[in-house]
Design a protein around this motif. Structure first.
Motif, PDB file in Angstrom:
ATOM      1  N   ILE A   1       0.479  -1.160   0.313  1.00  0.00           N
ATOM      2  CA  ILE A   1      -0.145  -0.335  -0.240  1.00  0.00           C
ATOM      3  C   ILE A   1       0.682   1.416  -0.062  1.00  0.00           C
ATOM      4  N   ALA A   2       0.698   2.014  -0.809  1.00  0.00           N
ATOM      5  CA  ALA A   2       1.415   3.405  -1.439  1.00  0.00           C
ATOM      6  C   ALA A   2       1.157   4.248  -0.189  1.00  0.00           C
ATOM      7  N   SER A   3       1.612   4.935   0.400  1.00  0.00           N
ATOM      8  CA  SER A   3       0.891   6.701   1.283  1.00  0.00           C
ATOM      9  C   SER A   3       2.411   7.248   0.761  1.00  0.00           C
ATOM     10  N   TYR A   4       1.909   8.519   1.334  1.00  0.00           N
ATOM     11  CA  TYR A   4       3.050   9.551   1.278  1.00  0.00           C
ATOM     12  C   TYR A   4       4.208   9.563   3.805  1.00  0.00           C
ATOM     13  N   ALA A   5       2.813   9.684   3.781  1.00  0.00           N
ATOM     14  CA  ALA A   5       2.881   9.165   5.045  1.00  0.00           C
ATOM     15  C   ALA A   5       4.072   7.783   5.449  1.00  0.00           C
ATOM     16  N   ASP A   6       3.458   6.959   5.015  1.00  0.00           N
ATOM     17  CA  ASP A   6       4.096   5.437   5.315  1.00  0.00           C
ATOM     18  C   ASP A   6       5.087   4.949   4.822  1.00  0.00           C
ATOM     19  N   ASP A   7       5.483   5.146   3.304  1.00  0.00           N
ATOM     20  CA  ASP A   7       6.378   4.692   2.703  1.00  0.00           C
ATOM     21  C   ASP A   7       6.205   3.497   2.669  1.00  0.00           C
ATOM     22  N   HIS A   8       5.084   2.482   2.033  1.00  0.00           N
ATOM     23  CA  HIS A   8       4.735   1.800   1.904  1.00  0.00           C
ATOM     24  C   HIS A   8       5.532   0.052   3.482  1.00  0.00           C
ATOM     25  N   LYS A   9       5.060   1.226   4.014  1.00  0.00           N
ATOM     26  CA  LYS A   9       5.350   0.426   5.205  1.00  0.00           C
ATOM     27  C   LYS A   9       3.864  -0.535   5.577  1.00  0.00           C
ATOM     28  N   LYS A  10       3.062  -0.554   4.615  1.00  0.00           N
ATOM     29  CA  LYS A  10       1.440  -1.482   4.952  1.00  0.00           C
ATOM     30  C   LYS A  10       1.616  -2.127   3.629  1.00  0.00           C
ATOM     31  N   VAL A  11       0.704  -3.824   3.875  1.00  0.00           N
ATOM     32  CA  VAL A  11       0.069  -4.250   3.289  1.00  0.00           C
ATOM     33  C   VAL A  11      -1.176  -4.841   3.074  1.00  0.00           C
ATOM     34  N   LYS A  12      -1.934  -5.535   1.802  1.00  0.00           N
ATOM     35  CA  LYS A  12      -2.805  -6.350   2.454  1.00  0.00           C
ATOM     36  C   LYS A  12      -3.299  -7.468   1.477  1.00  0.00           C
ATOM     37  N   LEU A  13      -3.882  -8.426   2.204  1.00  0.00           N
ATOM     38  CA  LEU A  13      -4.656  -9.347   1.076  1.00  0.00           C
ATOM     39  C   LEU A  13      -5.177  -9.014   0.273  1.00  0.00           C
ATOM     40  N   HIS A  14      -4.661  -9.729  -0.557  1.00  0.00           N
ATOM     41  CA  HIS A  14      -5.767  -9.173  -2.311  1.00  0.00           C
ATOM     42  C   HIS A  14      -7.170  -9.849  -1.548  1.00  0.00           C
ATOM     43  N   ASP A  15      -8.199  -9.836  -2.629  1.00  0.00           N
ATOM     44  CA  ASP A  15      -9.764 -10.628  -2.140  1.00  0.00           C
ATOM     45  C   ASP A  15      -9.417 -11.806  -2.310  1.00  0.00           C
ATOM     46  N   VAL A  16      -9.187 -12.276  -3.520  1.00  0.00           N
ATOM     47  CA  VAL A  16      -9.177 -13.766  -3.866  1.00  0.00           C
ATOM     48  C   VAL A  16      -8.433 -14.212  -3.372  1.00  0.00           C
ATOM     49  N   VAL A  17      -7.327 -13.634  -2.471  1.00  0.00           N
ATOM     50  CA  VAL A  17      -6.038 -14.867  -2.504  1.00  0.00           C
ATOM     51  C   VAL A  17      -7.104 -14.940  -0.725  1.00  0.00           C
ATOM     52  N   ARG A  18      -7.283 -13.903  -0.038  1.00  0.00           N
ATOM     53  CA  ARG A  18      -8.502 -13.633   1.371  1.00  0.00           C
ATOM     54  C   ARG A  18      -9.477 -15.144   1.186  1.00  0.00           C
ATOM     55  N   GLY A  19      -9.744 -15.181  -0.056  1.00  0.00           N
ATOM     56  CA  GLY A  19     -10.732 -16.542  -1.007  1.00  0.00           C
ATOM     57  C   GLY A  19     -10.091 -17.346  -0.429  1.00  0.00           C
ATOM     58  N   MET A  20      -9.536 -17.243  -1.086  1.00  0.00           N
ATOM     59  CA  MET A  20      -8.418 -19.259  -1.688  1.00  0.00           C
ATOM     60  C   MET A  20      -8.035 -19.559   0.430  1.00  0.00           C
ATOM     61  N   ALA A  21      -7.324 -18.387   1.311  1.00  0.00           N
ATOM     62  CA  ALA A  21      -7.297 -18.292   2.311  1.00  0.00           C
ATOM     63  C   ALA A  21      -7.955 -19.324   3.452  1.00  0.00           C
ATOM     64  N   MET A  22      -9.269 -18.098   3.467  1.00  0.00           N
ATOM     65  CA  MET A  22     -10.215 -19.195   3.817  1.00  0.00           C
ATOM     66  C   MET A  22     -10.517 -20.075   3.470  1.00  0.00           C
ATOM     67  N   TRP A  23     -11.497 -20.688   1.876  1.00  0.00           N
ATOM     68  CA  TRP A  23     -11.529 -21.884   1.829  1.00  0.00           C
ATOM     69  C   TRP A  23      -9.709 -23.275   1.911  1.00  0.00           C
ATOM     70  N   LEU A  24      -8.827 -22.752   2.132  1.00  0.00           N
ATOM     71  CA  LEU A  24      -8.226 -24.056   2.464  1.00  0.00           C
ATOM     72  C   LEU A  24      -8.304 -24.308   3.748  1.00  0.00           C
ATOM     73  N   THR A  25      -8.505 -23.437   4.224  1.00  0.00           N
ATOM     74  CA  THR A  25      -8.490 -23.478   6.218  1.00  0.00           C
ATOM     75  C   THR A  25      -9.998 -23.865   6.928  1.00  0.00           C
ATOM     76  N   ASP A  26     -10.878 -23.940   6.022  1.00  0.00           N
ATOM     77  CA  ASP A  26     -12.281 -24.625   6.059  1.00  0.00           C
ATOM     78  C   ASP A  26     -12.293 -26.209   5.523  1.00  0.00           C
ATOM     79  N   GLY A  27     -10.946 -26.590   5.246  1.00  0.00           N
ATOM     80  CA  GLY A  27     -10.777 -28.297   5.071  1.00  0.00           C
ATOM     81  C   GLY A  27     -12.071 -28.503   3.449  1.00  0.00           C
ATOM     82  N   ASN A  28     -12.541 -27.317   2.925  1.00  0.00           N
ATOM     83  CA  ASN A  28     -12.913 -28.378   1.913  1.00  0.00           C
ATOM     84  C   ASN A  28     -11.701 -28.350   0.218  1.00  0.00           C
ATOM     85  N   SER A  29     -10.563 -27.492   0.452  1.00  0.00           N
ATOM     86  CA  SER A  29      -9.429 -27.533  -0.407  1.00  0.00           C
ATOM     87  C   SER A  29      -9.602 -28.843  -1.705  1.00  0.00           C
ATOM     88  N   GLU A  30      -9.346 -30.006  -1.102  1.00  0.00           N
ATOM     89  CA  GLU A  30      -9.244 -31.287  -2.082  1.00  0.00           C
ATOM     90  C   GLU A  30     -10.062 -30.902  -2.676  1.00  0.00           C
TER      91      GLU A  30
END
Length: 122
Positions: A93-122
């Motif tokens: 995450i770019a901002s003048y004050a923080d100089d890339h000191k933040k990140v975020k998880l992309h929505d689709v990647v978050r969906g994959m992570a939730m899917w994996l941790t739900d136990g239905n990924s097989e």
């Protein structure tokens, strides 16, 4: 959505730091744990990198040398953040004050992570 998006994304997740020896496999497990941990944050939430690394240390994901050399442990966390960003699992995450000191998880990647941790990924 599972077959078109989540399954190919899981393939990329599985290939994080392909295992070639035990040390590489341990690093791959750390990276996967750290990425999955990011899914605990709410959707589109900006996450301070230093705080995220503190959480990872607290969870024991980066505990190798934590007490003997905390600086090395934090550096290890920064390497993981950089690698996950390079692989497009995290967004810087770019901002003048923080100089890339933040990140975020992309929505689709978050969906994959939730899917994996739900136990239905097989």
């Amino acid at each position: 959505m599972k077959d078109k998006v989540l399954s190919p994304l899981k393939c990329s997740f599985d290939k994080l730091e392909e295992k070639t020896n035990q040390q590489m496999e341990e690093r791959a497990v750390e990276m996967r744990q750290c990425l999955l941990y990011c899914s605990l944050f709410s959707e589109d939430q900006n996450i301070y990198i230093d705080q995220l690394i503190d959480y990872w240390i607290g969870e024991g994901f980066l505990d190798a040398g934590c007490y003997l050399n905390p600086g090395a442990t934090r550096d290890k966390g920064r390497v993981i953040v950089r690698k996950l960003t390079e692989e497009c699992f995290l967004e810087g995450i770019a901002s003048y004050a923080d100089d890339h000191k933040k990140v975020k998880l992309h929505d689709v990647v978050r969906g994959m992570a939730m899917w994996l941790t739900d136990g239905n990924s097989e």
